[in-house]
Design a protein around this motif. Structure first.
Motif, PDB file in Angstrom:
ATOM      1  N   ILE A 178       0.852  -1.198   0.000  1.00  0.00           N
ATOM      2  CA  ILE A 178       0.000   0.000   0.000  1.00  0.00           C
ATOM      3  C   ILE A 178       0.885   1.245   0.000  1.00  0.00           C
ATOM      4  O   ILE A 178       0.675   2.192  -0.764  1.00  0.00           O
ATOM      5  CB  ILE A 178      -0.948   0.001   1.218  1.00  0.00           C
ATOM      6  CG1 ILE A 178      -2.040  -1.063   1.053  1.00  0.00           C
ATOM      7  CG2 ILE A 178      -1.588   1.382   1.409  1.00  0.00           C
ATOM      8  CD1 ILE A 178      -2.903  -1.265   2.290  1.00  0.00           C
ATOM      9  N   GLY A 179       1.895   1.234   0.858  1.00  0.00           N
ATOM     10  CA  GLY A 179       2.812   2.369   0.924  1.00  0.00           C
ATOM     11  C   GLY A 179       3.572   2.588  -0.367  1.00  0.00           C
ATOM     12  O   GLY A 179       3.772   3.731  -0.804  1.00  0.00           O
ATOM     13  N   GLU A 180       4.001   1.488  -1.001  1.00  0.00           N
ATOM     14  CA  GLU A 180       4.728   1.609  -2.268  1.00  0.00           C
ATOM     15  C   GLU A 180       3.846   2.225  -3.345  1.00  0.00           C
ATOM     16  O   GLU A 180       4.285   3.091  -4.110  1.00  0.00           O
ATOM     17  CB  GLU A 180       5.234   0.234  -2.712  1.00  0.00           C
ATOM     18  CG  GLU A 180       6.429  -0.268  -1.915  1.00  0.00           C
ATOM     19  CD  GLU A 180       6.963  -1.591  -2.439  1.00  0.00           C
ATOM     20  OE1 GLU A 180       6.403  -2.108  -3.438  1.00  0.00           O
ATOM     21  OE2 GLU A 180       7.929  -2.108  -1.855  1.00  0.00           O
ATOM     22  N   LEU A 181       2.594   1.787  -3.418  1.00  0.00           N
ATOM     23  CA  LEU A 181       1.687   2.318  -4.434  1.00  0.00           C
ATOM     24  C   LEU A 181       1.359   3.791  -4.192  1.00  0.00           C
ATOM     25  O   LEU A 181       1.070   4.533  -5.136  1.00  0.00           O
ATOM     26  CB  LEU A 181       0.407   1.486  -4.477  1.00  0.00           C
ATOM     27  CG  LEU A 181       0.558   0.077  -5.057  1.00  0.00           C
ATOM     28  CD1 LEU A 181      -0.712  -0.734  -4.850  1.00  0.00           C
ATOM     29  CD2 LEU A 181       0.908   0.138  -6.544  1.00  0.00           C
ATOM     30  N   LEU A 182       1.409   4.214  -2.937  1.00  0.00           N
ATOM     31  CA  LEU A 182       1.172   5.623  -2.619  1.00  0.00           C
ATOM     32  C   LEU A 182       2.431   6.472  -2.787  1.00  0.00           C
ATOM     33  O   LEU A 182       2.374   7.698  -2.709  1.00  0.00           O
ATOM     34  CB  LEU A 182       0.649   5.757  -1.188  1.00  0.00           C
ATOM     35  CG  LEU A 182      -0.809   5.333  -0.974  1.00  0.00           C
ATOM     36  CD1 LEU A 182      -1.114   5.194   0.509  1.00  0.00           C
ATOM     37  CD2 LEU A 182      -1.755   6.351  -1.613  1.00  0.00           C
ATOM     38  N   GLY A 183       3.570   5.799  -2.988  1.00  0.00           N
ATOM     39  CA  GLY A 183       4.813   6.519  -3.232  1.00  0.00           C
ATOM     40  C   GLY A 183       5.514   7.035  -1.995  1.00  0.00           C
ATOM     41  O   GLY A 183       6.467   7.819  -2.103  1.00  0.00           O
ATOM     42  N   CYS A 184       5.072   6.588  -0.812  1.00  0.00           N
ATOM     43  CA  CYS A 184       5.682   7.091   0.421  1.00  0.00           C
ATOM     44  C   CYS A 184       6.209   5.974   1.312  1.00  0.00           C
ATOM     45  O   CYS A 184       6.857   6.230   2.325  1.00  0.00           O
ATOM     46  CB  CYS A 184       4.676   7.935   1.201  1.00  0.00           C
ATOM     47  SG  CYS A 184       3.173   7.043   1.661  1.00  0.00           S
ATOM     48  N   GLY A 185       5.914   4.739   0.958  1.00  0.00           N
ATOM     49  CA  GLY A 185       6.298   3.615   1.803  1.00  0.00           C
ATOM     50  C   GLY A 185       5.293   3.389   2.914  1.00  0.00           C
ATOM     51  O   GLY A 185       4.505   4.279   3.257  1.00  0.00           O
ATOM     52  N   GLY A 186       5.317   2.187   3.463  1.00  0.00           N
ATOM     53  CA  GLY A 186       4.399   1.867   4.549  1.00  0.00           C
ATOM     54  C   GLY A 186       4.861   0.645   5.312  1.00  0.00           C
ATOM     55  O   GLY A 186       5.559  -0.215   4.765  1.00  0.00           O
ATOM     56  N   SER A 187       4.487   0.583   6.575  1.00  0.00           N
ATOM     57  CA  SER A 187       4.815  -0.559   7.429  1.00  0.00           C
ATOM     58  C   SER A 187       3.632  -0.855   8.337  1.00  0.00           C
ATOM     59  O   SER A 187       2.827   0.032   8.637  1.00  0.00           O
ATOM     60  CB  SER A 187       6.056  -0.274   8.281  1.00  0.00           C
ATOM     61  OG  SER A 187       7.203  -0.130   7.477  1.00  0.00           O
ATOM     62  N   LEU A 188       3.563  -2.092   8.788  1.00  0.00           N
ATOM     63  CA  LEU A 188       2.472  -2.497   9.667  1.00  0.00           C
ATOM     64  C   LEU A 188       2.765  -2.051  11.096  1.00  0.00           C
ATOM     65  O   LEU A 188       3.806  -2.387  11.662  1.00  0.00           O
ATOM     66  CB  LEU A 188       2.302  -4.012   9.603  1.00  0.00           C
ATOM     67  CG  LEU A 188       1.040  -4.596  10.240  1.00  0.00           C
ATOM     68  CD1 LEU A 188      -0.210  -4.096   9.521  1.00  0.00           C
ATOM     69  CD2 LEU A 188       1.091  -6.124  10.210  1.00  0.00           C
ATOM     70  N   ALA A 189       1.838  -1.291  11.674  1.00  0.00           N
ATOM     71  CA  ALA A 189       2.023  -0.779  13.035  1.00  0.00           C
ATOM     72  C   ALA A 189       1.364  -1.670  14.081  1.00  0.00           C
ATOM     73  O   ALA A 189       1.887  -1.833  15.186  1.00  0.00           O
ATOM     74  CB  ALA A 189       1.459   0.637  13.146  1.00  0.00           C
ATOM     75  N   LYS A 190       0.209  -2.244  13.745  1.00  0.00           N
ATOM     76  CA  LYS A 190      -0.511  -3.132  14.662  1.00  0.00           C
ATOM     77  C   LYS A 190      -1.205  -4.209  13.846  1.00  0.00           C
ATOM     78  O   LYS A 190      -1.572  -3.983  12.695  1.00  0.00           O
ATOM     79  CB  LYS A 190      -1.568  -2.370  15.474  1.00  0.00           C
ATOM     80  CG  LYS A 190      -1.026  -1.388  16.481  1.00  0.00           C
ATOM     81  CD  LYS A 190      -2.179  -0.721  17.249  1.00  0.00           C
ATOM     82  CE  LYS A 190      -1.667   0.292  18.253  1.00  0.00           C
ATOM     83  NZ  LYS A 190      -2.783   0.956  18.979  1.00  0.00           N
ATOM     84  N   LEU A 191      -1.416  -5.372  14.480  1.00  0.00           N
ATOM     85  CA  LEU A 191      -2.145  -6.451  13.813  1.00  0.00           C
ATOM     86  C   LEU A 191      -2.865  -7.298  14.851  1.00  0.00           C
ATOM     87  O   LEU A 191      -2.290  -7.648  15.887  1.00  0.00           O
ATOM     88  CB  LEU A 191      -1.189  -7.341  13.010  1.00  0.00           C
ATOM     89  CG  LEU A 191      -1.863  -8.480  12.227  1.00  0.00           C
ATOM     90  CD1 LEU A 191      -2.762  -7.913  11.131  1.00  0.00           C
ATOM     91  CD2 LEU A 191      -0.829  -9.425  11.631  1.00  0.00           C
TER      92      LEU A 191
END
Length: 220
Positions: A178-191
């Motif tokens: 999701i972060g890559e497609l938005l161009g800013c990167g992303g990581s999972l914070a909670k699950l």
């Protein structure tokens, strides 16, 4: 008693093996396993199998699973969640419509690249061991099925999603992508895993409560 199936609500900070080891010792069973690993940072439903029920592990692995996760945009890490080392931090160009559209695009059968820090075997060795040894590692994408994925809450830079998926799906990978497609990167914070088949986390046992139930005890 030849075996039991015990749904457990795994707390954060415990590995799935920690849960199995605690229950094996406390409930005095020789043979204990689980049906589907949860990362240490994750909470929620873990199916623990005792005695003869350990042979049914594959049946549980094939069941659909539901998760609620929080994605933090603007940061990438070595593990695709916030437990890892930060690789990059970038500004988030927040657009709620775009975020919702990108999240929806994951619905269906997709090719997903698993995280390098995972239990997948590469030439007989666990990928997390290879990655942690400092060697370059990029796992091949593999098909997974996302039955449903929805945005539950948006609060920049956090995106809360609910995912119903088939086996082999990594929510960490969804967060990263999701972060890559938005161009800013992303990581999972909670699950949090909320269901496996018909088993619901609301019906799961806390570890400390399960240890007090005489009917759950086996024999060494």
């Amino acid at each position: 008693m030849n075996g039991i199936i015990l749904p457990v609500d795994k707390p954060a900070g415990w590995t799935s093996f920690d849960v199995v080891a605690k229950l094996r010792s406390g409930l005095r069973w020789r043979k204990v396993g689980h049906a589907g690993t949860l990362d240490p940072m994750a909470t929620g439903l873990l199916i623990v199998l005792f005695g003869e029920c350990t042979s049914s592990s594959d049946e549980f692995m094939d069941l659909g699973k539901q998760y609620r996760g929080v994605v933090k945009l603007g940061v990438t890490t070595s593990t695709d969640d916030l437990d890892g080392d930060i690789i990059s931090e970038r500004p988030v160009n927040w657009d709620e419509v775009l975020v919702r559209n990108i999240v929806s695009s994951f619905r269906g059968e997709i090719l997903q690249r698993p995280p390098a820090i995972s239990a997948i075997k590469v030439n007989g060795e666990r990928s997390y061991k290879i990655a942690r040894s400092g060697k370059e590692l990029s796992l091949e994408p593999r098909p997974v099925k996302i039955h449903e994925i929805t945005v539950v809450e948006l609060s920049c830079p956090f995106v809360t999603i609910e995912v119903t998926c088939g086996k082999g799906t990594y929510i960490r990978s969804i967060a990263r992508d999701i972060g890559e497609l938005l161009g800013c990167g992303g990581s999972l914070a909670k699950l949090r895993r909320t269901s496996i088949g018909d088993y619901q986390v609301e019906d799961a046992w806390r570890i400390e409560d399960a240890l007090r139930v005489p009917e759950f005890r086996g024999q060494r």
